[in-house]
Design a protein around this motif. Structure first.
Motif, mmCIF file in Angstrom:
data_model
loop_
_atom_site.group_PDB
_atom_site.id
_atom_site.type_symbol
_atom_site.label_atom_id
_atom_site.label_comp_id
_atom_site.label_asym_id
_atom_site.label_seq_id
_atom_site.Cartn_x
_atom_site.Cartn_y
_atom_site.Cartn_z
ATOM 1 N N UNK A 3 36.201 48.537 41.198
ATOM 2 C CA UNK A 3 35.274 48.231 41.733
ATOM 3 C C UNK A 3 34.886 49.175 40.479
ATOM 4 N N UNK A 4 34.638 49.598 39.356
ATOM 5 C CA UNK A 4 33.873 50.429 38.758
ATOM 6 C C UNK A 4 32.999 49.325 37.676
ATOM 7 N N UNK A 5 34.013 47.951 37.302
ATOM 8 C CA UNK A 5 33.588 47.618 36.722
ATOM 9 C C UNK A 5 32.497 46.311 37.134
ATOM 10 N N UNK A 6 31.520 45.172 36.799
ATOM 11 C CA UNK A 6 31.405 43.622 37.106
ATOM 12 C C UNK A 6 31.110 42.340 35.870
ATOM 13 N N UNK A 33 34.923 37.303 38.407
ATOM 14 C CA UNK A 33 33.977 38.735 39.427
ATOM 15 C C UNK A 33 33.088 37.314 40.156
ATOM 16 N N UNK A 34 33.109 36.421 39.446
ATOM 17 C CA UNK A 34 31.860 35.192 39.179
ATOM 18 C C UNK A 34 31.964 33.838 39.999
ATOM 19 N N UNK A 35 33.778 34.871 41.435
ATOM 20 C CA UNK A 35 34.446 33.729 42.704
ATOM 21 C C UNK A 35 34.713 32.454 42.053
ATOM 22 N N UNK A 36 34.815 33.158 40.787
ATOM 23 C CA UNK A 36 36.502 31.951 40.156
ATOM 24 C C UNK A 36 37.814 32.287 40.387
ATOM 25 N N UNK A 37 38.378 31.237 41.097
ATOM 26 C CA UNK A 37 39.537 31.090 40.720
ATOM 27 C C UNK A 37 40.630 32.085 39.633
ATOM 28 N N UNK A 55 46.118 39.444 32.054
ATOM 29 C CA UNK A 55 45.539 40.540 31.850
ATOM 30 C C UNK A 55 44.445 41.431 33.018
ATOM 31 N N UNK A 56 44.389 40.605 34.249
ATOM 32 C CA UNK A 56 43.840 41.760 35.141
ATOM 33 C C UNK A 56 45.037 43.094 35.097
ATOM 34 N N UNK A 57 45.651 42.398 35.219
ATOM 35 C CA UNK A 57 46.884 43.472 35.708
ATOM 36 C C UNK A 57 46.791 44.792 34.441
ATOM 37 N N UNK A 58 46.436 44.530 33.205
ATOM 38 C CA UNK A 58 46.525 45.366 32.355
ATOM 39 C C UNK A 58 45.016 46.146 32.141
ATOM 40 N N UNK A 59 44.050 45.620 32.536
ATOM 41 C CA UNK A 59 42.431 45.599 33.072
ATOM 42 C C UNK A 59 42.238 47.047 34.536
ATOM 43 N N UNK A 60 43.315 46.131 35.196
ATOM 44 C CA UNK A 60 43.219 46.992 35.925
ATOM 45 C C UNK A 60 43.676 48.640 36.292
ATOM 46 N N UNK A 61 45.112 48.835 35.705
ATOM 47 C CA UNK A 61 45.488 49.545 35.309
ATOM 48 C C UNK A 61 45.742 50.884 34.707
ATOM 49 N N UNK A 62 44.665 50.256 33.766
ATOM 50 C CA UNK A 62 43.691 51.050 32.997
ATOM 51 C C UNK A 62 42.107 51.185 32.584
ATOM 52 N N UNK A 63 41.945 50.646 31.457
ATOM 53 C CA UNK A 63 40.282 50.189 31.313
ATOM 54 C C UNK A 63 40.269 48.570 30.278
ATOM 55 N N UNK A 64 39.659 48.423 29.994
ATOM 56 C CA UNK A 64 39.219 47.042 29.015
ATOM 57 C C UNK A 64 39.593 47.388 27.839
ATOM 58 N N UNK A 65 39.797 48.556 27.476
ATOM 59 C CA UNK A 65 41.067 48.424 25.640
ATOM 60 C C UNK A 65 42.707 48.063 25.981
#
Length: 104
Positions: A3-6, A33-37, A55-65
């Protein structure tokens, strides 16, 4: 997705990134985020659905880095430093004419 990114924030991060693969991943996530599957995004960026999920799992786990590929450094060298020194010296000496049957 977090939720902290868009999508606009991820696109800014992608522009600033020095890693092409990270930029690609961030742009793919911005599209989600732009509502694409995830399947549509996979086709768009030329990868498979599983990579997008990773990628989603890695991104959600910590941060974009976490989207920067971290390589393991490769296989451990087979030659010791001493062996490399001997090899280098042998190369510097040049060929042994008698052994090779060559006249110098």
């Amino acid at each position: 997705m977090r939720d902290d990114h868009d999508s606009s924030k991820l696109r800014r991060l992608a522009r600033r990134s020095g890693h092409a693969d990270q930029s690609r991943s961030l742009l793919a996530l911005a599209t989600i985020y732009d509502v694409a599957s995830r399947g549509a995004v996979a086709l768009l960026v030329g990868t498979d659905h599983q990579s997008i999920c990773d990628w989603v799992l890695r991104f959600n786990a910590d941060n974009p880095d976490d989207l920067v590929d971290r390589h393991g450094g490769g296989q451990k060298a087979s030659l010791t430093p001493e062996m490399l020194a001997v090899l280098k010296a042998r190369i510097e000496e040049g060929p042994i004419a008698v052994v090779l049957g060559v006249m110098l």
